[in-house]
Design a protein around this motif. Structure first.
Motif, PDB file in Angstrom:
ATOM      1  N   VAL A 165       0.838  -1.190   0.000  1.00 22.34           N
ATOM      2  CA  VAL A 165       0.000   0.000   0.000  1.00 22.34           C
ATOM      3  C   VAL A 165       0.878   1.247   0.000  1.00 22.34           C
ATOM      4  O   VAL A 165       1.956   1.261   0.600  1.00 22.34           O
ATOM      5  CB  VAL A 165      -0.934  -0.008   1.232  1.00 22.34           C
ATOM      6  CG1 VAL A 165      -1.778   1.255   1.306  1.00 22.34           C
ATOM      7  CG2 VAL A 165      -1.836  -1.249   1.188  1.00 22.34           C
ATOM      8  N   TYR A 207      -0.696   5.647   3.259  1.00 26.49           N
ATOM      9  CA  TYR A 207      -1.820   4.865   3.789  1.00 26.49           C
ATOM     10  C   TYR A 207      -1.382   3.536   4.405  1.00 26.49           C
ATOM     11  O   TYR A 207      -2.193   2.847   5.023  1.00 26.49           O
ATOM     12  CB  TYR A 207      -2.839   4.599   2.666  1.00 26.49           C
ATOM     13  CG  TYR A 207      -3.515   5.842   2.175  1.00 26.49           C
ATOM     14  CD1 TYR A 207      -4.719   6.271   2.721  1.00 26.49           C
ATOM     15  CD2 TYR A 207      -2.948   6.625   1.170  1.00 26.49           C
ATOM     16  CE1 TYR A 207      -5.339   7.433   2.290  1.00 26.49           C
ATOM     17  CE2 TYR A 207      -3.560   7.785   0.725  1.00 26.49           C
ATOM     18  CZ  TYR A 207      -4.756   8.192   1.288  1.00 26.49           C
ATOM     19  OH  TYR A 207      -5.365   9.345   0.855  1.00 26.49           O
ATOM     20  N   ASN A 230      -2.130   2.342   8.078  1.00 22.08           N
ATOM     21  CA  ASN A 230      -3.514   2.117   8.518  1.00 22.08           C
ATOM     22  C   ASN A 230      -4.319   1.188   7.620  1.00 22.08           C
ATOM     23  O   ASN A 230      -5.464   0.867   7.944  1.00 22.08           O
ATOM     24  CB  ASN A 230      -4.243   3.451   8.626  1.00 22.08           C
ATOM     25  CG  ASN A 230      -3.619   4.368   9.658  1.00 22.08           C
ATOM     26  OD1 ASN A 230      -3.304   3.940  10.768  1.00 22.08           O
ATOM     27  ND2 ASN A 230      -3.412   5.624   9.288  1.00 22.08           N
ATOM     28  N   HIS A 231      -3.744   0.772   6.511  1.00 21.89           N
ATOM     29  CA  HIS A 231      -4.512  -0.031   5.556  1.00 21.89           C
ATOM     30  C   HIS A 231      -3.644  -1.148   4.977  1.00 21.89           C
ATOM     31  O   HIS A 231      -2.437  -0.966   4.766  1.00 21.89           O
ATOM     32  CB  HIS A 231      -5.061   0.852   4.438  1.00 21.89           C
ATOM     33  CG  HIS A 231      -5.968   1.930   4.940  1.00 21.89           C
ATOM     34  ND1 HIS A 231      -7.270   1.690   5.329  1.00 21.89           N
ATOM     35  CD2 HIS A 231      -5.754   3.257   5.159  1.00 21.89           C
ATOM     36  CE1 HIS A 231      -7.822   2.817   5.747  1.00 21.89           C
ATOM     37  NE2 HIS A 231      -6.917   3.791   5.663  1.00 21.89           N
ATOM     38  N   ASN A 232      -4.272  -2.291   4.702  1.00 26.25           N
ATOM     39  CA  ASN A 232      -3.534  -3.440   4.178  1.00 26.25           C
ATOM     40  C   ASN A 232      -3.924  -3.812   2.748  1.00 26.25           C
ATOM     41  O   ASN A 232      -3.540  -4.865   2.260  1.00 26.25           O
ATOM     42  CB  ASN A 232      -3.697  -4.654   5.101  1.00 26.25           C
ATOM     43  CG  ASN A 232      -5.120  -5.196   5.145  1.00 26.25           C
ATOM     44  OD1 ASN A 232      -6.043  -4.605   4.569  1.00 26.25           O
ATOM     45  ND2 ASN A 232      -5.308  -6.316   5.838  1.00 26.25           N
ATOM     46  N   ARG A 233      -4.709  -2.959   2.112  1.00 22.03           N
ATOM     47  CA  ARG A 233      -5.067  -3.143   0.709  1.00 22.03           C
ATOM     48  C   ARG A 233      -5.173  -1.762   0.053  1.00 22.03           C
ATOM     49  O   ARG A 233      -5.365  -0.751   0.742  1.00 22.03           O
ATOM     50  CB  ARG A 233      -6.412  -3.864   0.546  1.00 22.03           C
ATOM     51  CG  ARG A 233      -6.434  -5.326   0.980  1.00 22.03           C
ATOM     52  CD  ARG A 233      -5.564  -6.223   0.115  1.00 22.03           C
ATOM     53  NE  ARG A 233      -5.795  -7.629   0.430  1.00 22.03           N
ATOM     54  CZ  ARG A 233      -5.252  -8.284   1.452  1.00 22.03           C
ATOM     55  NH1 ARG A 233      -4.440  -7.631   2.291  1.00 22.03           N
ATOM     56  NH2 ARG A 233      -5.508  -9.561   1.650  1.00 22.03           N
ATOM     57  N   PRO A 290      -7.108   1.240  -2.185  1.00 22.94           N
ATOM     58  CA  PRO A 290      -8.429   1.818  -1.921  1.00 22.94           C
ATOM     59  C   PRO A 290      -9.604   0.905  -2.249  1.00 22.94           C
ATOM     60  O   PRO A 290      -9.558   0.108  -3.185  1.00 22.94           O
ATOM     61  CB  PRO A 290      -8.429   3.068  -2.797  1.00 22.94           C
ATOM     62  CG  PRO A 290      -6.995   3.503  -2.775  1.00 22.94           C
ATOM     63  CD  PRO A 290      -6.220   2.216  -2.853  1.00 22.94           C
ATOM     64  N   ASP A 323     -10.492   8.028   5.396  1.00 27.21           N
ATOM     65  CA  ASP A 323      -9.234   8.295   4.694  1.00 27.21           C
ATOM     66  C   ASP A 323      -9.454   8.449   3.188  1.00 27.21           C
ATOM     67  O   ASP A 323      -8.697   7.921   2.367  1.00 27.21           O
ATOM     68  CB  ASP A 323      -8.220   7.178   4.955  1.00 27.21           C
ATOM     69  CG  ASP A 323      -7.696   7.195   6.387  1.00 27.21           C
ATOM     70  OD1 ASP A 323      -7.872   8.223   7.060  1.00 27.21           O
ATOM     71  OD2 ASP A 323      -7.122   6.179   6.825  1.00 27.21           O
ATOM     72  N   TYR A 358     -11.409   4.845   1.665  1.00 26.53           N
ATOM     73  CA  TYR A 358     -11.734   3.625   2.402  1.00 26.53           C
ATOM     74  C   TYR A 358     -13.102   3.767   3.063  1.00 26.53           C
ATOM     75  O   TYR A 358     -13.940   4.500   2.589  1.00 26.53           O
ATOM     76  CB  TYR A 358     -10.625   3.308   3.411  1.00 26.53           C
ATOM     77  CG  TYR A 358      -9.313   2.929   2.746  1.00 26.53           C
ATOM     78  CD1 TYR A 358      -9.022   1.599   2.459  1.00 26.53           C
ATOM     79  CD2 TYR A 358      -8.372   3.900   2.390  1.00 26.53           C
ATOM     80  CE1 TYR A 358      -7.828   1.241   1.838  1.00 26.53           C
ATOM     81  CE2 TYR A 358      -7.179   3.549   1.770  1.00 26.53           C
ATOM     82  CZ  TYR A 358      -6.919   2.220   1.504  1.00 26.53           C
ATOM     83  OH  TYR A 358      -5.732   1.870   0.884  1.00 26.53           O
ATOM     84  N   LYS A 397     -17.000  -0.914   2.143  1.00 29.88           N
ATOM     85  CA  LYS A 397     -16.677  -1.609   0.906  1.00 29.88           C
ATOM     86  C   LYS A 397     -17.909  -1.611   0.009  1.00 29.88           C
ATOM     87  O   LYS A 397     -19.044  -1.385   0.460  1.00 29.88           O
ATOM     88  CB  LYS A 397     -16.230  -3.052   1.192  1.00 29.88           C
ATOM     89  CG  LYS A 397     -14.995  -3.147   2.090  1.00 29.88           C
ATOM     90  CD  LYS A 397     -14.341  -4.528   2.035  1.00 29.88           C
ATOM     91  CE  LYS A 397     -15.270  -5.655   2.432  1.00 29.88           C
ATOM     92  NZ  LYS A 397     -15.603  -5.622   3.884  1.00 29.88           N
ATOM     93  N   TYR A 430      -8.642  -3.790   5.285  1.00 26.49           N
ATOM     94  CA  TYR A 430      -8.956  -2.485   5.873  1.00 26.49           C
ATOM     95  C   TYR A 430      -8.094  -1.406   5.220  1.00 26.49           C
ATOM     96  O   TYR A 430      -7.152  -1.704   4.507  1.00 26.49           O
ATOM     97  CB  TYR A 430      -8.750  -2.498   7.388  1.00 26.49           C
ATOM     98  CG  TYR A 430      -7.399  -2.984   7.846  1.00 26.49           C
ATOM     99  CD1 TYR A 430      -6.321  -2.113   7.937  1.00 26.49           C
ATOM    100  CD2 TYR A 430      -7.199  -4.337   8.179  1.00 26.49           C
ATOM    101  CE1 TYR A 430      -5.057  -2.566   8.351  1.00 26.49           C
ATOM    102  CE2 TYR A 430      -5.950  -4.780   8.598  1.00 26.49           C
ATOM    103  CZ  TYR A 430      -4.887  -3.895   8.676  1.00 26.49           C
ATOM    104  OH  TYR A 430      -3.664  -4.335   9.084  1.00 26.49           O
TER     105      TYR A 430
END
Length: 476
Positions: free
Chosen positions: A424, A428, A431-434, A436, A460, A463, A466, A476
């Motif tokens: 990512v 980001y 705070n995120h693992n994928r 957008p 953010d 995000y 979904k 997330y």
């Protein structure tokens, strides 16, 4: 009496035939095609945003998920303008007694609606484009599911409407030059795509659509070969008629632009010794293939400097008369393969469809049959080989084939999580693992459409909630 007659004659004489008061429906349709192609397959959506989020491309200057209010407003406005053109063309075609033109206008409106809803989720659709006819100034936002239901119905209706002798599509058909059979194939191929996209959340409804189409090929033909591909080919004879990626990237003899390929795609092609690699990308200045890698501290990664990054290949980014790929036959074969492998429809040979999808994609990129046959035997690619389940193989090959169809590649990755894109952008990554989940709603729509649903959770920027068909867990 004489004065009135002279006035009428004068009025008739002063109508400029080069500036008609009523624009032919085919011309409106053509305007819609070019507007939508320029936006979906242009620089921002096609390369920077969904190109990056799909794991195919990257902006090496920052490697970020840039957000600009003005550009976001413009993207939404242009895509809705394109749909408005298609709706106007449909209405005018009906007035002209031209059912075929009305049908293809409906197809393109539905196609665009799927792309838009797959970026933003809930969108105005059933009440959109009705300001002039029903005085609807603030069209309601339909749920993503409702949009899908409507476009499936519209595509089925268009397939029925398309018949020989029911009117010519005319000069605005820059895609299929008036070929009714190819438009029917396109309509039903989109229906397959829509059905597969929703198959994790509405499996029975998806299976019904897929079974109807695959079980009745005479009534519901679909793409089979590359001759069917829905590619808009640009004339390349003037600045505003050059293929959009080429217009941004420059000439192939002096590649300097920041837009490059992404590590997630390039590393997999290298590992699999995929013969599409030199078509998709160039070797870097040091003689090897390398894509931009996202992650914390990415700007300091030695291989992320411009000298080490592979440019986009000439076929896709550096051809004045290049193409904008609305959809291709390879994806249809991968949809069939997945439907057979998952048992969504009875019968069918998943392996055969999978290998056909790879072959069609390879041929589209000019790969010789001998190289295709060799690739199909590789461990990890060959059906039943290696440790990767066959379903994952299907989904990976579909994702690879969707190069330059960035919105579609991003949507398929969100549907399947294949491949897992865990790299990512730096801003980001903490705070995120994928990448957008969705596009941010445009500020103008939030401010001026009183029907905007304030219940949508956006975090953010990209995000939060979904999309309807995104059933991934632990992301997330």
């Amino acid at each position: 009496m004489t004065a009135i007659s002279c006035t009428e004659d004068w009025t008739e004489m002063n109508i400029n035939p080069n500036q008609p008061s009523v624009v032919p429906a085919s011309n409106i349709f053509g305007a819609g095609l070019t507007v939508v192609a320029g936006q979906l397959f242009g620089e921002r959506i096609g390369i920077y945003y969904t190109g990056t989020w799909s794991g195919h491309l990257a902006a090496s200057g920052a490697g970020d998920y840039e957000f600009r209010v003005d550009i976001n407003n413009g993207q939404w406005d242009n895509l809705f303008r394109g749909m408005a053109y298609f709706e106007d063309a449909r209405i005018n075609a009906i007035r002209e007694g031209n059912n075929n033109l009305a049908a293809v206008s409906l197809i393109m409106k539905a196609y665009t609606a799927q792309q838009v809803s797959d970026m933003w989720g809930d969108i105005p659709y059933s009440e959109a484009f009705k300001l002039g006819t029903e005085n609807i100034l603030n069209p309601a936002f339909d749920s993503h599911e409702k949009v899908y239901t409507q476009i499936l119905s519209e595509l089925a209706e268009a397939n029925t409407m398309l018949t020989a002798g029911a009117g010519t599509i005319g000069v605005g058909d820059f895609m299929f030059a008036g070929d009714i059979t190819k438009w029917k194939k396109f309509a039903n191929s989109i229906r397959l795509r829509v059905a597969m996209r929703m198959s994790n959340v509405a499996p029975q409804a998806a299976a019904t659509v897929i079974s109807q189409i695959l079980g009745n090929p005479a009534t519901f033909p679909v793409f089979e070969t590359n001759a069917d591909n829905a590619y808009l080919k640009w004339p390349g004879i003037a600045t505003n008629n050059i293929e959009p990626w080429r217009a941004r990237l420059g000439v192939p003899t002096n590649k300097q632009d920041q837009y490059r390929t992404n590590h997630d795609l390039i590393s997999r092609l290298v590992e699999m010794e995929d013969p599409r690699l030199p078509i998709y990308a160039d070797k870097n200045q040091n003689g090897f293939y390398n894509g931009y890698r996202m992650g914390i501290g990415q700007s300091g990664f030695p291989l992320n400097n411009n000298q080490n990054l592979s440019h986009i290949g000439n076929r896709f980014g550096y051809d004045d008369r290049g193409f904008s790929p609305f959809m291709h036959a390879a994806q249809v074969w991968f949809i069939k393969a997945e439907a057979f492998e998952r048992g969504l429809v009875a019968g069918g040979n998943a392996r055969e469809a999978y290998e056909r999808g790879i072959t069609i994609s390879m041929l589209d990129n000019g790969i010789p049959h001998a190289d295709i046959d060799k690739y199909l035997q590789k461990t990890g690619v060959a059906w039943g080989s290696g440790t990767t389940p066959n379903l994952e193989k299907i989904r990976l090959q579909n994702w690879i084939s969707l190069y330059k169809q960035s919105v579609e590649a991003w949507a398929e990755n969100r549907r399947t999580d294949v491949p897992k894109l865990v790299n990512v952008s730096n801003d980001y990554a903490a705070n995120h693992n994928r990448p957008p989940f969705r596009m941010a709603y445009p500020a103008n729509e939030i401010a001026f459409n009183e029907s905007y649903p304030n219940t949508v959770k956006q975090v953010d920027i990209f995000y939060g909630d979904k999309l309807w068909w995104d059933t991934r867990q632990g992301v997330y």
